[in-house]
Design an enzyme around this catalytic site. Structure first.
Site, PDB file in Angstrom:
ATOM      1  N   GLU A 192     -36.764 160.243  83.004  1.00 32.53           N
ATOM      2  CA  GLU A 192     -36.460 160.454  81.603  1.00 32.53           C
ATOM      3  C   GLU A 192     -37.175 159.326  80.851  1.00 32.53           C
ATOM      4  O   GLU A 192     -36.974 158.156  81.189  1.00 32.53           O
ATOM      5  CB  GLU A 192     -34.944 160.331  81.425  1.00 32.53           C
ATOM      6  CG  GLU A 192     -34.416 161.040  80.241  1.00 32.53           C
ATOM      7  CD  GLU A 192     -32.922 160.806  80.093  1.00 32.53           C
ATOM      8  OE1 GLU A 192     -32.491 160.635  78.956  1.00 32.53           O
ATOM      9  OE2 GLU A 192     -32.199 160.783  81.120  1.00 32.53           O
ATOM     10  N   ARG A 219     -28.715 156.097  95.666  1.00 29.75           N
ATOM     11  CA  ARG A 219     -29.516 155.239  94.802  1.00 29.75           C
ATOM     12  C   ARG A 219     -29.858 153.946  95.506  1.00 29.75           C
ATOM     13  O   ARG A 219     -29.083 153.453  96.317  1.00 29.75           O
ATOM     14  CB  ARG A 219     -28.667 154.798  93.589  1.00 29.75           C
ATOM     15  CG  ARG A 219     -28.707 155.740  92.501  1.00 29.75           C
ATOM     16  CD  ARG A 219     -27.884 155.273  91.317  1.00 29.75           C
ATOM     17  NE  ARG A 219     -28.131 156.273  90.316  1.00 29.75           N
ATOM     18  CZ  ARG A 219     -28.982 156.144  89.303  1.00 29.75           C
ATOM     19  NH1 ARG A 219     -29.578 155.005  89.076  1.00 29.75           N
ATOM     20  NH2 ARG A 219     -29.204 157.138  88.489  1.00 29.75           N
ATOM     21  N   LYS A 222     -30.775 151.657  83.190  1.00 34.67           N
ATOM     22  CA  LYS A 222     -31.731 151.467  82.105  1.00 34.67           C
ATOM     23  C   LYS A 222     -31.027 151.037  80.820  1.00 34.67           C
ATOM     24  O   LYS A 222     -31.582 150.274  80.041  1.00 34.67           O
ATOM     25  CB  LYS A 222     -32.505 152.761  81.866  1.00 34.67           C
ATOM     26  CG  LYS A 222     -33.637 152.943  82.851  1.00 34.67           C
ATOM     27  CD  LYS A 222     -34.492 154.146  82.472  1.00 34.67           C
ATOM     28  CE  LYS A 222     -33.848 155.412  82.955  1.00 34.67           C
ATOM     29  NZ  LYS A 222     -34.673 156.600  82.770  1.00 34.67           N
TER      30      LYS A 222
END
Ligand code: ATP
Ligand code: MG
Length: 562
Positions: free
Chosen positions: A35, A262, A272
């Site tokens: 993204e 992850r 982020k």
């Protein structure tokens, strides 16, 4: 030597099974779907190395797909940095694609869902909708707008699209099951009204599809065979399947979603949103601050693409959440630079040393090996003279037997040069040593030729010739956080754990003159001090170095001592 075949990770095993069950190898296709709302970090590197690595293993295309469904947070700057970072890591994508390119298809499919009675416009506010969601143990309740006719829904959806309604007044929801044990299946929102310009579609759209509605359909449109994502999407798989069932055509390939854990790194935050906070609040100098776990920060710090790829490979792909030790990342960069970085001398905290029996005004050029680990690295010359700088901490007036560096009345070898003996000191008014007076053994010159001295002493220290050294700035870094898992403490903000000493700037360090030609980004080893690289802030007048990593894991030692 027999080649050891590396064992397959669980995702490769799944792919192998699919192939053995008849999936045509030419159908394999992967993607990396960022993204564009921040810079890539070392966690993303795991996913990049996984997906692009599979592309290499199976000779299959890998798309770079920007999942750009949220115009509020997305920017071209992020798109550009993501592309640059992936290329720098050494990977090539097949196609550069954007979910926003599918906005029309997604819209058309939504119309189809409405016609089939599978989606409806809800006029409630988001908090009303949330109140009806129920809980994991209690079913939710139906919206009063759930049973609208298709015609009414189509007309309202069209109006949403045309910008006739204000933000927050209407949403399109999938009509699934308000009592599903999976909360995500309780009539999830597919579209919201957002009157914001999009970095690619501009003002064209007043409604934007939700990530969940977009992601799986984008994989389908791109013929992705294996859609690999992180574990938090496991619960979403049922919803992605439901969405796909609504539009799926049997002749097409159906993407298979599988989840992996992850990458988390100790002493680091990886979200982020949190990294953006550090940047926006000025707690670091930017996304590429050398203390950041971003790819651009690591690059500026002196990490190489190979070290990051090797780290990703050795940390592996796991099924369950885990935390990787930051020391493993440091191991890989040391391992590489040990072989590739030239060894030079630099003095960070200088004290003057005068060799009283060395003739004033004399200079000689000594020969030094660039890297004993690399036969091709060759040799360079080093100027030697009467006045040198050595490291303050390499000298003590008195010290016990275990101190093998320089002390009064004792000998030490100057690396690549002579054996010296300390005789006396000068001090300032605070009692600090300002000058060390020594004598040298004329016959003790080191080297490999026939004249080379074989005389051995216990200690060797580094030095630079005062008249020839280049004055420079050196930035030493420590971990950005003092806690192993800074964002895992309930009720305590992760910024509470910021290490106040994570950056130490030394403005008057000295390095040997061979570094006059060093270029931004170059990696070197300052002997005994660590690996350093030339920072982008360097100018023709002033070199700036970052310490990439110390020579040994000094933290491991400190922690053992405690
Ligand atoms: P956010 O931090 O905003 O939740 P994100 O880290 O998931 O977002 P994306 O841009 O959606 O960021 O990530 C792109 C891809 O990288 C996704 O497939 C995601 O699963 C993967 N990814 C993100 N973070 C990690 C991580 N720490 N370890 C492994 N893969 C990751
Ligand atoms: Mg994400």
């Amino acid at each position: 030597m027999s080649e050891t075949k590396k064992s397959l990770n669980f995702l490769e095993q799944i792919i192998e099974e699919d192939l053995s069950r008849g999936l045509d190898k030419s159908k394999l296709r992967f993607r990396f779907p960022p993204e564009p709302n921040g810079y890539l970090h070392i966690g993303h590197a795991a996913s990049i190395c996984l997906n692009f690595g599979l592309g290499i293993t199976y000779d299959a295309p890998v798309n770079l797909r920007f999942d750009d469904t949220n115009p509020v947070k997305e920017e071209q700057e992020y798109v550009d940095s993501i592309k640059a970072d992936i290329q720098w890591l050494g990977f090539e994508w097949d196609k550069e694609l954007y979910s926003s390119d599918y906005f029309q298809e997604l819209y058309d499919w939504s119309v189809l869902l409405i016609k089939n009675g599978k989606a409806y416009v809800d006029d409630q506010t988001s908090s009303q909708i949330a109140d009806q969601k129920g809980s994991p143990t209690e079913p939710g309740s139906n919206s009063p707008f759930r049973d609208r006719s298709s015609e009414e829904n189509l007309a309202l959806f069209e109006k949403m699209k045309n910008g006739d309604f204000d933000e927050g007044t209407h949403v399109l929801r999938a009509k699934i099951d308000m009592s599903s044990p999976n909360m995500l299946m309780r009539d999830p929102v597919m579209y919201r009204i957002l009157k914001k310009a999009h970095h690619r579609t501009g003002e064209n759209w007043k409604i934007y599809p939700m990530y969940d509605w977009t992601h799986g359909e984008s994989d389908y449109l791109e013929n992705i065979s294996h859609s690999l994502c992180t574990l938090e999407f496991k619960n979403h798989r049922e919803l992605y399947d439901w969405f796909l069932d609504q539009v799926y055509d049997k002749k097409d390939l159906r993407p298979k979603q599988r989840e992996f854990a992850r990458r988390n790194l100790s002493y680091t935050v990886m979200s982020k949103r949190k990294l953006l906070q550090l940047v926006e609040e000025g707690l670091v100098s930017g996304w590429n601050d050398p203390r950041m776990p971003t790819i651009s920060g690591l690059r500026r710090r002196g990490y190489t693409p190979k070290s990051i790829r090797d780290f990703s490979e050795s940390a592996g792909i796991a099924k369950r959440d885990n935390v990787t030790d930051l020391a493993l990342l440091e191991f890989h960069i040391r391992h590489e630079l040990n072989k590739t970085a030239p060894r030079v001398m630099g003095v960070l905290n200088p004290v003057k040393l005068i060799i009283s029996n060395y003739p004033e005004g004399k200079e000689e050029l000594l020969t030094a090996e660039n890297n004993p680990e690399d036969e091709e690295a060759g040799f360079r010359t080093l100027p030697f003279s009467r006045e040198l700088y050595i490291e303050k901490e390499d000298f003590r007036e008195v010290a016990n037997k275990k101190f093998f560096r320089l002390k009064l009345g004792r000998e030490v070898r100057l690396k690549n040069a002579y054996i010296i003996k300390a005789n006396s000191v000068e001090k300032d008014e605070n009692g600090e040593v300002t000058v060390i007076h020594c004598t040298y053994d004329v016959d003790s010159k080191s080297g490999s030729g026939s004249e080379a001295s074989q005389r051995k002493v216990k200690g060797t220290i580094h030095w630079v010739s005062a008249a020839h050294a280049i004055k420079c700035e050196v930035r030493l870094y420590d971990r950005l956080f003092t806690d192993k898992a800074p964002d895992s403490h309930k009720g305590v903000d992760f910024k509470e754990f910021i290490n106040p000493n994570s950056l130490e700037v030394i403005s008057e360090a000295f390095v040997e003159p061979s570094l006059a030609t060093a270029q931004k980004g170059d990696n070197v080893q300052f002997q005994r001090l660590g690996y350093f690289n030339v920072d982008e802030d360097s100018t023709a007048e002033r070199l700036v170095f970052n310490r990439t990593v110390a020579l040994r894991d000094s933290w491991a030692k400190i922690e053992q001592k405690k």
